[in-house]
Design a protein around this motif. Structure first.
Motif, short mmCIF file in Angstrom:
data_model
loop_
_atom_site.label_atom_id
_atom_site.label_comp_id
_atom_site.label_asym_id
_atom_site.label_seq_id
_atom_site.Cartn_x
_atom_site.Cartn_y
_atom_site.Cartn_z
N UNK A 78 164.43 -53.77 5.29
CA UNK A 78 163.08 -53.25 5.02
C UNK A 78 162.40 -52.94 6.35
N UNK A 79 161.79 -51.78 6.43
CA UNK A 79 161.07 -51.35 7.63
C UNK A 79 159.60 -51.12 7.28
N UNK A 80 158.71 -51.79 8.02
CA UNK A 80 157.27 -51.61 7.82
C UNK A 80 156.81 -50.31 8.47
N UNK A 81 155.71 -49.79 7.97
CA UNK A 81 155.15 -48.57 8.55
C UNK A 81 154.65 -48.86 9.97
N UNK A 82 154.87 -47.93 10.87
CA UNK A 82 154.53 -48.09 12.27
C UNK A 82 153.35 -47.19 12.63
N UNK A 83 152.76 -47.43 13.80
CA UNK A 83 151.66 -46.56 14.25
C UNK A 83 152.13 -45.10 14.38
N UNK A 84 151.25 -44.19 14.02
CA UNK A 84 151.56 -42.77 14.04
C UNK A 84 150.83 -42.09 15.19
N UNK A 85 151.16 -40.81 15.41
CA UNK A 85 150.57 -40.06 16.51
C UNK A 85 149.11 -39.70 16.25
N UNK A 86 148.71 -39.66 14.98
CA UNK A 86 147.32 -39.36 14.61
C UNK A 86 146.80 -40.48 13.72
N UNK A 87 145.49 -40.65 13.70
CA UNK A 87 144.88 -41.69 12.88
C UNK A 87 144.99 -41.31 11.40
N UNK A 88 145.49 -42.24 10.61
CA UNK A 88 145.63 -42.04 9.17
C UNK A 88 145.58 -43.39 8.48
N UNK A 129 145.00 -55.59 -7.90
CA UNK A 129 145.78 -55.31 -6.70
C UNK A 129 144.93 -54.47 -5.77
N UNK A 130 144.88 -54.88 -4.51
CA UNK A 130 144.19 -54.10 -3.49
C UNK A 130 145.07 -54.02 -2.26
N UNK A 131 145.29 -52.81 -1.78
CA UNK A 131 146.12 -52.60 -0.61
C UNK A 131 145.50 -51.52 0.25
N UNK A 132 145.50 -51.73 1.56
CA UNK A 132 144.90 -50.78 2.48
C UNK A 132 145.65 -50.84 3.81
N UNK A 133 145.65 -49.72 4.51
CA UNK A 133 146.29 -49.65 5.83
C UNK A 133 145.64 -48.53 6.62
N UNK A 134 145.60 -48.70 7.92
CA UNK A 134 145.07 -47.70 8.83
C UNK A 134 145.74 -47.88 10.18
N UNK A 135 146.00 -46.77 10.85
CA UNK A 135 146.65 -46.86 12.15
C UNK A 135 146.58 -45.54 12.88
N UNK A 136 146.83 -45.62 14.19
CA UNK A 136 146.80 -44.43 15.01
C UNK A 136 146.94 -44.77 16.48
N UNK A 137 146.78 -43.78 17.34
CA UNK A 137 146.96 -44.01 18.78
C UNK A 137 145.71 -44.60 19.43
N UNK A 138 145.93 -45.53 20.34
CA UNK A 138 144.86 -46.05 21.19
C UNK A 138 144.83 -45.26 22.51
N UNK A 139 146.00 -45.08 23.09
CA UNK A 139 146.18 -44.22 24.26
C UNK A 139 147.36 -43.30 23.99
N UNK A 140 147.78 -42.58 25.00
CA UNK A 140 148.92 -41.68 24.83
C UNK A 140 150.22 -42.43 24.61
N UNK A 141 150.29 -43.67 25.04
CA UNK A 141 151.53 -44.44 24.92
C UNK A 141 151.40 -45.68 24.05
N UNK A 142 150.20 -46.03 23.62
CA UNK A 142 149.97 -47.25 22.85
C UNK A 142 149.35 -46.91 21.50
N UNK A 143 149.93 -47.48 20.42
CA UNK A 143 149.42 -47.27 19.08
C UNK A 143 149.28 -48.58 18.35
#
Length: 263
Positions: free
Chosen positions: A154-164, A178-192
């Protein structure tokens, strides 16, 4: 000109038009399926293993929330993790069962490369999921000597190049929520970074005739944070923190009374 001769002439003209009309076809490009069944990123066509791969979007669309529902999605898989200790996972009819803590599963579960040995540890396995791989047959090289029947990767979702992100909520019978939420994106050009959380509860589906209370209730809460650093194209480092809690009603043998004959 007779009617039959006229009809033959019309049908011949129509057939000629159909025969000489060019047929326009559009080629469908299949998306490449990427897996990590051999501990490295590969195309599914390059992996010499019998494998089933499902994306998180597919599992969420079908309404499957945990490994207990996986048998409804894969005909070769049987998962019965109803108890904290009693587990049964089989692939192609092969596996192990029992309620002893010393029993190693013949179909182990790995989430982001980490082994999870008990069913209570994987109740939030489908939280913000990127991909699920069912590996069939012995997998001792990459997943240990106990993986004699197969493995779940099983692979968890990873940070993406754009915020979503997304928010998913539902409510049903017996106060099922049931409640589920997720958000992620880049902090810098190399860190997400990516955050994910999931909460699931129900008040139970049966009633105790002695106390009048409902039984079968449970409450499940989990959260995850993933930091990903990619300084170059050839190097990637991830830091993951995950915590979950699972409260379940006491396990017991249920006896149900019916008003009519069983057959």
């Amino acid at each position: 000109m007779s009617i039959s001769t006229y009809l033959r002439a019309v049908l011949g003209a129509v057939a000629s038009v159909i025969f000489f009309t060019p047929v326009l076809t559009s080629a469908q490009v299949l998306e490449e399926v990427v897996v990590t069944a051999q501990r490295r990123v590969q195309s599914l066509q390059e992996v010499p293993i019998s494998i089933e791969a499902f994306t998180g979007a597919e599992l969420q669309k079908q309404g499957y929330r945990n490994l207990d529902d996986l048998a409804n999605f894969s005909p070769t898989v049987l998962v019965d993790d109803q108890g904290f200790l009693s587990t049964e996972r089989t692939v192609r009819g092969f596996g192990s069962s029992g309620n002893a803590l010393t029993v190693e599963q013949a179909v182990p579960i790995f989430i982001d490369g980490i082994h999870y040995g008990r069913p209570a540890q994987v109740k939030t396995a489908f939280m913000d999921l990127e991909r699920l791989e069912v590996l069939k047959g012995p997998q001792p090289v990459f997943f240990g000597m106990s993986a004699t029947a197969g493995a779940f990767n099983i692979q968890s979702a990873r940070p993406t190049d754009t915020w979503e992100g997304y928010v998913d909520a539902e409510y049903g019978n017996n106060a099922k929520g049931v409640f589920e939420a997720a958000i992620g994106g880049p902090i810098t050009d190399t860190l997400g970074i990516r955050f994910a959380t999931k909460y699931e509860t129900t008040e139970g589906f049966m009633r105790d005739v002695v106390s009048g209370d409902k039984i079968g209730d449970y409450e499940n809460l989990g959260g995850r944070v993933i930091l990903q650093w990619t300084p170059t194209d050839n190097f990637e480092a991830r830091l993951k923190f995950e915590a979950s809690g699972y409260e379940k009603f006491p396990e017991a043998t249920h006896v149900c009374l019916t008003g009519g004959p069983l057959i």
